[in-house]
Design a protein around this motif. Structure first.
Motif, short mmCIF file in Angstrom:
data_model
loop_
_atom_site.label_atom_id
_atom_site.label_comp_id
_atom_site.label_asym_id
_atom_site.label_seq_id
_atom_site.Cartn_x
_atom_site.Cartn_y
_atom_site.Cartn_z
N LEU A 32 19.66 -57.69 22.08
CA LEU A 32 19.04 -56.40 21.76
C LEU A 32 19.60 -55.83 20.46
N PHE A 33 20.91 -55.97 20.28
CA PHE A 33 21.54 -55.49 19.04
C PHE A 33 21.00 -56.26 17.84
N LEU A 34 20.96 -57.59 17.94
CA LEU A 34 20.48 -58.42 16.83
C LEU A 34 19.02 -58.14 16.54
N GLN A 35 18.25 -57.84 17.58
CA GLN A 35 16.85 -57.46 17.36
C GLN A 35 16.77 -56.17 16.55
N SER A 36 17.62 -55.20 16.87
CA SER A 36 17.61 -53.94 16.13
C SER A 36 18.02 -54.15 14.67
N VAL A 37 18.95 -55.07 14.43
CA VAL A 37 19.37 -55.38 13.06
C VAL A 37 18.21 -56.01 12.30
N PHE A 38 17.49 -56.94 12.95
CA PHE A 38 16.33 -57.57 12.32
C PHE A 38 15.27 -56.52 12.00
N ASP A 39 14.96 -55.69 12.97
CA ASP A 39 13.89 -54.70 12.81
C ASP A 39 14.17 -53.74 11.66
N LYS A 40 15.41 -53.32 11.52
CA LYS A 40 15.70 -52.32 10.49
C LYS A 40 15.70 -52.92 9.09
N HIS A 41 15.78 -54.25 8.99
CA HIS A 41 15.74 -54.89 7.67
C HIS A 41 14.38 -55.52 7.36
N ASP A 42 13.54 -55.69 8.38
CA ASP A 42 12.18 -56.19 8.17
C ASP A 42 11.30 -55.02 7.76
N LYS A 43 11.44 -54.60 6.51
CA LYS A 43 10.81 -53.37 6.06
C LYS A 43 9.29 -53.46 5.99
N ASP A 44 8.76 -54.66 5.72
CA ASP A 44 7.30 -54.79 5.63
C ASP A 44 6.67 -55.15 6.97
N GLU A 99 15.02 -61.06 -0.20
CA GLU A 99 15.58 -59.74 -0.52
C GLU A 99 16.00 -59.01 0.75
N GLU A 100 15.18 -59.10 1.79
CA GLU A 100 15.53 -58.45 3.06
C GLU A 100 16.75 -59.10 3.70
N LEU A 101 16.87 -60.42 3.56
CA LEU A 101 18.01 -61.13 4.12
C LEU A 101 19.29 -60.74 3.39
N ASP A 133 19.78 -57.93 1.91
CA ASP A 133 20.06 -56.55 2.32
C ASP A 133 20.79 -56.54 3.65
N LEU A 134 20.39 -57.44 4.57
CA LEU A 134 21.05 -57.54 5.87
C LEU A 134 22.51 -57.96 5.70
N PHE A 135 22.75 -58.90 4.76
CA PHE A 135 24.09 -59.42 4.57
C PHE A 135 24.93 -58.57 3.63
N ASP A 136 24.42 -57.41 3.26
CA ASP A 136 25.16 -56.53 2.33
C ASP A 136 26.47 -56.04 2.93
N VAL A 137 26.57 -56.02 4.27
CA VAL A 137 27.81 -55.55 4.92
C VAL A 137 28.82 -56.69 5.09
N PHE A 138 28.47 -57.90 4.65
CA PHE A 138 29.36 -59.05 4.72
C PHE A 138 30.12 -59.19 3.40
N PRO A 139 31.34 -59.73 3.44
CA PRO A 139 32.06 -59.99 2.17
C PRO A 139 31.54 -61.24 1.47
N TYR A 140 30.69 -62.00 2.13
CA TYR A 140 30.10 -63.21 1.56
C TYR A 140 28.77 -63.47 2.27
N VAL A 141 27.95 -64.33 1.69
CA VAL A 141 26.66 -64.67 2.31
C VAL A 141 26.90 -65.76 3.35
N PRO A 142 26.68 -65.47 4.63
CA PRO A 142 27.04 -66.43 5.69
C PRO A 142 26.07 -67.59 5.85
N TRP A 143 24.80 -67.39 5.47
CA TRP A 143 23.80 -68.44 5.63
C TRP A 143 23.41 -68.98 4.28
N GLY A 144 23.47 -70.31 4.13
CA GLY A 144 23.04 -70.93 2.90
C GLY A 144 21.54 -71.20 2.90
N LEU A 145 21.05 -71.80 1.81
CA LEU A 145 19.63 -72.10 1.71
C LEU A 145 19.18 -73.13 2.72
N ASP A 146 20.15 -73.94 3.22
CA ASP A 146 19.79 -75.00 4.17
C ASP A 146 19.27 -74.43 5.50
#
Length: 506
Positions: free
Chosen positions: A257-269, A277-279, A281-294
């Motif tokens: 439920l928490f992760l759903q709320s995080v997704f919803d608040k960043h899925d602006k369109d 860009e939305e992804l 924005d979601l990772f802006d609270v991280f000190p690094y980007v946790p998910w790579g292009l893979d």
């Protein structure tokens, strides 16, 4: 035992014994240990800057400047001390006191505790009269986490939740307006749409610090997991979580439920997918980007290659299963324990029971299962896995894997279901699957399924002592399952349902 009395002794000892003031008699509710030094150079080196004030040369710790024996003079020395305080920014404050008439004695120890618990140095640069960059970064993350709808402002509901989270008490409506009015008077863009902007939020904390209310900012920082160096504390990021052997980890209902709320608040369109860009924005609270292009090739994406809601949850599920400590860390960056009002991220994790019990009871409570896929290079493993994501050969043709196994480790052998893939058009393909099965899985209790990949191509006789069907019958396996991803539409998922069923009911 030392007795505390509000009397000045007729004979002052050369050096007092070490004293501990109990926590229950101090405003900050912490014990205070006092060590008395006589002032001899052998005991501690002092710089005598101006009588009667002294300051220790160890300027890397917070200091307070104390003027003692104020009962012997009729005037204050604060004007003389101010230049010293400006020169040594580590000095938190200055207190004039008198042990004889007990003037400011309690205040002295209050400020001493405050200097340690709520130091100015990590928060504020007196020379520039602005917050330090580390403090700005930490508060910006806190603002982002507290902005529940991700609209760039803290509305009344979010401010009230923030206040209750940090200080265990809500703000009255009038108090909310007073806060916003203070910001409005001093900052043109500090309030927008009757909500507090990030600039307004930072301004308020700068004001707290400048007015000596460091404890307010520190209370916020510590509630959101920061230590004295303004780094997220390891205990906050990695709470204790006991995982017995042969047990697995999954996200529980509240975590989803928490992760759903995080997704919803960043899925602006509101297209049920996260654009790059939305992804970010979601990772802006991280000190690094946790998910790579893979990650885009391993989870479900839309026609534009953006991670869908299903793919987003799948990646979280996979991380939780394979590396639960990393999952805890990620949830910490997102502020799970604060927003979900839980003690720590560990409350988001469900630890399953030992798989041996599942086998004994012939039922399981698990929701996540691990399937390992084996086959020689070119046998169709990648197409098979991409087919699980609904991708046909045209979509997955540029995604190749070339991994073969000459020796399998314990980790590679540990799974719920084994998938052995061979190419029906390659006469040498099946032998590898047979060898892997006989060497590693024939005597194990792990269920296995044989996949006849590229079934759209003409079938060739395999160069092995028995046919794949005969091999399956001999070893009491299901017959080979035909599969192809060379289709105009998304490949059939029936085979994946069969694999899951075998994992659930081995």
């Amino acid at each position: 035992m030392i007795l505390f009395v509000e009397e000045f002794p007729a004979v002052v000892p050369y050096r007092a014994e070490e004293i501990t003031i109990p926590a229950d008699v101090t405003p900050e509710r912490v014990p205070t240990h006092i060590v008395d030094y006589s002032g001899i150079k052998k005991e501690i080196k002092l710089y005598y800057l101006c009588s009667p004030f002294t300051v220790c040369v160890c300027l890397r710790v917070p200091l307070i400047l104390v003027g003692n024996k104020s009962d012997l003079v009729e005037h204050s020395s604060m004007e003389t001390v101010l230049p010293i305080m400006n020169k040594y920014t580590e000095i938190e404050t200055c207190v004039e006191c008198s042990a004889k008439n007990l003037k400011n004695i309690s205040e002295l120890f209050y400020y001493a505790q405050k200097a340690v618990l709520h130091p100015t140095g990590p928060l504020y640069c007196p020379e520039k009269k602005e917050m330090r960059s580390a403090c700005v970064r930490a508060l910006a993350r806190i603002f982002k986490v507290s902005d529940l709808d991700n609209d760039g402002i803290l509305n009344d509901h979010e401010l009230t939740f923030f206040q209750r989270t940090c200080f265990n008490t809500p703000l009255a409506p009038q108090a909310l307006e007073d806060v916003k009015n203070v910001v409005r008077k001093n900052l043109t863009d500090g309030v927008r749409d009757n909500g507090l902007t990030l600039k307004g939020f930072l301004f308020l904390h700068t004001l707290f610090i400048q007015r000596g209310r460091h404890e307010t900012t520190w209370a916020v920082l510590r509630r959101f997991g920061y230590d004295d160096d303004l780094e997220l504390h390891q205990d906050y990021l990695f709470p204790l979580l006991k995982i017995p052997p042969d047990c697995t980890t999954e996200l529980n209902h509240n975590a989803y439920l928490f992760l759903q709320s995080v997704f919803d608040k960043h899925d602006k369109d509101r297209d049920y997918a996260l654009s790059p860009e939305e992804l970010m924005d979601l990772f802006d609270v991280f000190p690094y980007v946790p998910w790579g292009l893979d990650v885009n090739s391993t989870v479900c994406t839309n026609d534009q290659g953006w991670i869908t809601y299903q793919g987003y949850l799948s990646q979280w599920t996979l991380t939780t299963y394979l590396d639960v400590q990393r999952c805890l860390e990620y949830l910490g960056y997102l502020g799970y324990s604060i927003i979900a009002e839980q003690e720590s991220q560990a409350s988001a994790i469900a630890v399953t029971r030992d798989k041996k019990h599942d086998l004994q009871k012939k039922q399981t409570q698990r929701n996540v299962f691990r399937c390992h896929v084996f086959g020689i290079t070119g046998s169709g493993k990648t197409g098979f896995l991409q087919g699980f994501l609904g991708r046909n050969l045209v979509v997955s043709c540029n995604k190749k894997t070339t991994l073969n196994f000459d020796f399998l480790s314990e980790t590679e052998l540990s799974c719920d279901i084994v998938c052995l893939i061979y190419d029906v058009s390659n006469p040498c393909s099946f032998e590898y699957c047979a060898q892997i099965f006989k060497q590693y899985f024939m005597d194990s209790k792990t269920p296995c399924m044989l996949i006849a990949a590229k079934s759209d191509l003409p079938e060739t006789k395999q160069q092995y002592c028995m046919t794949p069907l005969e091999f399956c019958r001999k070893h009491k396996m299901p017959p080979p399952q035909s599969y192809t991803c060379n289709t105009a539409v998304a490949p059939s998922k029936d085979i994946f349902i069969k694999l899951t069923t075998m994992a659930v009911y081995p």
